[in-house]
Design an enzyme around this catalytic site. Structure first.
Site, mmCIF file in Angstrom:
data_model
loop_
_atom_site.group_PDB
_atom_site.id
_atom_site.type_symbol
_atom_site.label_atom_id
_atom_site.label_comp_id
_atom_site.label_asym_id
_atom_site.label_seq_id
_atom_site.Cartn_x
_atom_site.Cartn_y
_atom_site.Cartn_z
ATOM 1 N N CYS A 121 -31.675 7.222 -20.608
ATOM 2 C CA CYS A 121 -30.872 8.436 -20.403
ATOM 3 C C CYS A 121 -29.563 8.255 -21.174
ATOM 4 O O CYS A 121 -29.231 7.150 -21.616
ATOM 5 C CB CYS A 121 -30.613 8.672 -18.917
ATOM 6 S SG CYS A 121 -29.454 7.502 -18.183
ATOM 7 N N CYS B 97 -33.566 4.307 -14.670
ATOM 8 C CA CYS B 97 -32.899 4.843 -13.479
ATOM 9 C C CYS B 97 -33.656 6.033 -12.893
ATOM 10 O O CYS B 97 -33.312 6.522 -11.820
ATOM 11 C CB CYS B 97 -31.465 5.248 -13.815
ATOM 12 S SG CYS B 97 -31.361 6.704 -14.893
ATOM 13 N N SER C 156 -39.294 14.216 -28.494
ATOM 14 C CA SER C 156 -38.978 13.414 -27.312
ATOM 15 C C SER C 156 -38.318 12.120 -27.756
ATOM 16 O O SER C 156 -38.149 11.855 -28.940
ATOM 17 C CB SER C 156 -40.261 13.065 -26.543
ATOM 18 O OG SER C 156 -41.035 12.167 -27.313
ATOM 19 N N ALA C 157 -37.968 11.307 -26.759
ATOM 20 C CA ALA C 157 -37.607 9.917 -27.015
ATOM 21 C C ALA C 157 -38.898 9.134 -27.237
ATOM 22 O O ALA C 157 -39.997 9.690 -27.186
ATOM 23 C CB ALA C 157 -36.830 9.355 -25.820
ATOM 24 N N HIS D 121 -27.025 5.545 -19.691
ATOM 25 C CA HIS D 121 -27.342 4.129 -19.885
ATOM 26 C C HIS D 121 -27.435 3.760 -21.361
ATOM 27 O O HIS D 121 -27.260 2.606 -21.725
ATOM 28 C CB HIS D 121 -28.610 3.770 -19.103
ATOM 29 C CG HIS D 121 -28.360 3.767 -17.629
ATOM 30 N ND1 HIS D 121 -29.075 4.520 -16.726
ATOM 31 C CD2 HIS D 121 -27.391 3.125 -16.918
ATOM 32 C CE1 HIS D 121 -28.579 4.317 -15.514
ATOM 33 N NE2 HIS D 121 -27.562 3.487 -15.603
ATOM 34 N N ALA E 288 -43.026 8.680 -24.998
ATOM 35 C CA ALA E 288 -43.237 9.833 -24.112
ATOM 36 C C ALA E 288 -44.652 10.386 -24.246
ATOM 37 O O ALA E 288 -44.986 11.396 -23.636
ATOM 38 C CB ALA E 288 -42.207 10.922 -24.419
ATOM 39 N N GLY E 289 -45.471 9.744 -25.063
ATOM 40 C CA GLY E 289 -46.862 10.182 -25.174
ATOM 41 C C GLY E 289 -47.105 11.222 -26.244
ATOM 42 O O GLY E 289 -48.073 11.983 -26.165
ATOM 43 N N GLU F 114 -45.246 11.399 -36.297
ATOM 44 C CA GLU F 114 -44.061 10.774 -36.912
ATOM 45 C C GLU F 114 -43.312 11.768 -37.803
ATOM 46 O O GLU F 114 -42.816 11.421 -38.887
ATOM 47 C CB GLU F 114 -44.459 9.530 -37.730
ATOM 48 C CG GLU F 114 -45.278 8.507 -36.959
ATOM 49 C CD GLU F 114 -44.472 7.747 -35.915
ATOM 50 O OE1 GLU F 114 -43.239 7.965 -35.829
ATOM 51 O OE2 GLU F 114 -45.081 6.953 -35.178
ATOM 52 N N ALA F 115 -43.238 13.009 -37.325
ATOM 53 C CA ALA F 115 -42.672 14.093 -38.135
ATOM 54 C C ALA F 115 -41.172 13.928 -38.378
ATOM 55 O O ALA F 115 -40.608 14.596 -39.251
ATOM 56 C CB ALA F 115 -42.938 15.442 -37.467
HETATM 57 ZN ZN LIG Z 1 -30.578 5.892 -16.980
#
Ligand SMILES: [Zn+2]
Length: 200
Positions: A181, A146, A9-10, A184, A13-14, A87-88
């Site tokens: 995203c 957004c 993930s970014a 942005h 994101a948990g 932290e892979a």
């Molecule tokens: Zn955005």
């Protein structure tokens, strides 16, 4: 048959919360887990995995030099049901192959958690090979300001200017990173602007 899982993930994101929850579930059923995190991530003390919601568990650490296959063999006991690696993205290509051998030769499932791309939009070595070689890929989602899914990690200086160059690894300040995203991220817009028409 054991499998290699990659949860990507970014930022924010948990991922770590998900890892600790999964570990808790194993332990609740009387099974042990081996937890690893990068030696680079010493925000909360080098041998502990800590999530933003307050969960924490002791962990082993990996440096780039560690043969993680040999390390796991050394520590494996009958009660260990799976290996989890936080932290892979910081694994090397060699270490990803070592992790594959844990799954294939030792028949132990390995769950890895990491960032897909760095702040420049470039791949991390560990994530690149996990995306290519893992048996199961799962995207953990977080959102941009957004409301769209955030897939990119932007690094900002103290004035809010987006940084496009620099060292890939600069752990420590969540306030200097924002999950965005793609639109942005490319626009370098780190927060919602009152006048922006974002419906387009
Ligand atoms: Zn955005």
């Amino acid at each position: 048959m054991a499998k290699l899982y990659f949860y990507y993930s970014a930022m924010n994101a948990g991922k770590t919360t998900k890892l600790l929850q999964s570990s808790f579930n194993y332990r609740e059923r009387g099974m042990d887990t081996l937890l690893y995190t990068s030696v680079l991530d010493d925000r909360f003390g080098s041998a502990k995995i800590t999530s933003r919601v307050g969960l924490a568990e002791e962990a082993l650490t990996f440096s780039k030099e560690l043969d993680i296959f040999e390390d796991i063999i050394h520590r494996l006991t009958e009660g260990v049901a799976c290996v989890m690696i936080d932290e892979a993205q910081f694994l090397t290509k060699d270490q990803v192959t070592q992790v594959c051998r844990v799954v294939d030769d030792l028949n132990v499932p390995v769950l890895t958690y990491g960032l897909r791309s760095d702040f420049r939009g470039e791949p991390f070595e560990g994530s690149l090979y996990l995306l290519l070689w893992a048996d199961e890929l799962t995207e953990l989602k977080t959102i941009c300001h957004c409301g769209k899914k955030a897939t990119m990690n932007a690094r900002f200086d103290s004035n809010g200017n987006i940084l496009r160059d620099g060292e890939q690894i600069d752990i420590g300040g969540n306030e200097r990173y924002v999950s965005l995203c793609r639109k942005h991220y490319l626009a370098g817009q780190c927060r919602r602007q009152a006048t922006a028409s974002e419906a387009s």
